[in-house]
Scaffold this motif. Structure first.
Motif, PDB file in Angstrom:
ATOM      1  N   GLU A 168      11.127  24.426  50.435  1.00  0.00           N
ATOM      2  CA  GLU A 168      12.029  24.220  49.465  1.00  0.00           C
ATOM      3  C   GLU A 168      11.478  25.089  48.094  1.00  0.00           C
ATOM      4  OE1 GLU A 168      13.442  21.177  46.269  1.00  0.00           O
ATOM      5  OE2 GLU A 168      13.810  20.592  48.435  1.00  0.00           O
ATOM      6  N   MET A 169      10.134  24.769  47.843  1.00  0.00           N
ATOM      7  CA  MET A 169       9.630  25.275  46.613  1.00  0.00           C
ATOM      8  C   MET A 169       9.294  26.754  46.667  1.00  0.00           C
ATOM      9  SD  MET A 169       9.152  22.661  44.771  1.00  0.00           S
ATOM     10  CE  MET A 169       7.506  22.837  43.461  1.00  0.00           C
TER      11      MET A 169
ATOM     12  N   LYS B 182       9.628  20.278  51.614  1.00  0.00           N
ATOM     13  CA  LYS B 182       9.543  20.447  50.365  1.00  0.00           C
ATOM     14  C   LYS B 182       8.813  21.784  50.092  1.00  0.00           C
ATOM     15  CE  LYS B 182       9.538  19.033  46.017  1.00  0.00           C
ATOM     16  NZ  LYS B 182      10.821  18.943  45.408  1.00  0.00           N
ATOM     17  N   VAL B 183       7.686  22.024  50.823  1.00  0.00           N
ATOM     18  CA  VAL B 183       6.764  23.320  50.578  1.00  0.00           C
ATOM     19  C   VAL B 183       7.812  24.439  50.885  1.00  0.00           C
ATOM     20  CG1 VAL B 183       5.325  24.894  51.843  1.00  0.00           C
ATOM     21  CG2 VAL B 183       4.784  22.548  51.331  1.00  0.00           C
TER      22      VAL B 183
ATOM     23  N   GLN C  24       1.933  19.447  41.175  1.00  0.00           N
ATOM     24  CA  GLN C  24       2.755  19.627  39.873  1.00  0.00           C
ATOM     25  C   GLN C  24       3.801  18.390  39.983  1.00  0.00           C
ATOM     26  OE1 GLN C  24       5.775  23.060  40.219  1.00  0.00           O
ATOM     27  NE2 GLN C  24       4.907  23.635  38.153  1.00  0.00           N
TER      28      GLN C  24
ATOM     29  N   TRP D 149       6.361  28.325  47.217  1.00  0.00           N
ATOM     30  CA  TRP D 149       5.368  28.738  46.814  1.00  0.00           C
ATOM     31  C   TRP D 149       4.503  29.939  47.711  1.00  0.00           C
ATOM     32  CZ3 TRP D 149       2.555  23.952  43.859  1.00  0.00           C
ATOM     33  CH2 TRP D 149       3.291  23.425  42.772  1.00  0.00           C
TER      34      TRP D 149
ATOM     35  N   PHE E  76       4.612  16.634  43.520  1.00  0.00           N
ATOM     36  CA  PHE E  76       4.301  17.727  44.615  1.00  0.00           C
ATOM     37  C   PHE E  76       2.844  17.992  44.620  1.00  0.00           C
ATOM     38  CE2 PHE E  76       4.324  22.221  46.191  1.00  0.00           C
ATOM     39  CZ  PHE E  76       4.805  21.830  47.460  1.00  0.00           C
TER      40      PHE E  76
ATOM     41  N   VAL F   3       3.121  30.064  38.830  1.00  0.00           N
ATOM     42  CA  VAL F   3       3.303  28.574  38.740  1.00  0.00           C
ATOM     43  C   VAL F   3       2.322  28.087  38.006  1.00  0.00           C
ATOM     44  CG1 VAL F   3       3.450  26.478  39.991  1.00  0.00           C
ATOM     45  CG2 VAL F   3       4.383  28.453  40.959  1.00  0.00           C
TER      46      VAL F   3
ATOM     47  N   ASP G 232       5.656  31.246  42.552  1.00  0.00           N
ATOM     48  CA  ASP G 232       7.146  30.726  43.347  1.00  0.00           C
ATOM     49  C   ASP G 232       7.539  31.696  44.201  1.00  0.00           C
ATOM     50  OD1 ASP G 232       8.406  32.453  41.445  1.00  0.00           O
ATOM     51  OD2 ASP G 232       9.055  30.892  40.058  1.00  0.00           O
ATOM     52  N   LYS G 233       9.105  31.312  44.364  1.00  0.00           N
ATOM     53  CA  LYS G 233      10.016  32.357  45.447  1.00  0.00           C
ATOM     54  C   LYS G 233      10.082  33.538  44.668  1.00  0.00           C
ATOM     55  CE  LYS G 233      12.571  28.693  47.369  1.00  0.00           C
ATOM     56  NZ  LYS G 233      13.939  28.108  47.721  1.00  0.00           N
TER      57      LYS G 233
END
Length: 172
Positions: A72-73, A69-70, A156, A75, A159, A105, A99-100
């Protein structure tokens, strides 16, 4: 000289031997050190979570999900620490998260956790206030000199991302 007097004299001579005195001294040191260590371990609480079993269930599976998940996000985070944190005086800590694409964020909550490795009773946490989108601050006052572990937790929705750090308060 009788047999009894000779035995008594031999015993006294044996107690004056450096080998016997050394062995007795080592035993006294060993017992004293163990008593001190046992006393210290009973006085100081450890950093063991009260619900350690529940938190440990399926740890590896949950950790792999979280890492995915990290990624994917995507951040990017940065903890901004002051140059020096003095005892009993507030020190301002900043936290930036993007973010990416590099856009700020806006998290639901950002919490600044402070842990004292040697004394669980000194642990505390503070909510960080949003100063601008993606940038959060908290004024932290350390009550004791020494090493403190810091963890900034960003939430968030479902998450959560934790960013660890460490500080030596009162040490330049």
């Amino acid at each position: 000289m009788s047999n009894r007097e000779q035995n008594s004299e031999n015993k006294q001579r044996a107690l004056r031997s450096p080998w016997i005195l050394g062995i007795i001294g080592m035993i006294i040191i060993f017992v004293t050190a163990n008593i001190v260590m046992i006393t210290l371990s009973l006085d100081r609480p450890g950093l063991v979570d009260d619900n350690y079993y529940d938190r440990g269930q399926h740890y590896e599976k949950n950790m792999l999900k979280r890492q995915a998940k990290v990624r994917e996000m995507g951040w990017q985070t940065k903890v901004e620490e002051p140059e020096y944190a003095d005892i009993g005086k507030p020190a301002t800590y900043g936290f930036r998260v993007t973010d990416k694409a590099g856009k700020p964020v806006e998290a639901d909550s950002v919490t600044f956790y402070v842990y004292r490795p040697s004394d669980q009773d000194q642990d505390f946490s503070l909510p960080m206030k949003q100063v601008e989108p993606g940038y959060y601050k908290a004024d932290v006052t350390f009550p004791l000199l020494g090493v403190w572990d810091i963890l900034v937790s960003v939430r968030q929705g479902e998450f959560e991302l934790n960013v660890p750090s460490q500080i030596s308060a009162g040490v330049k």
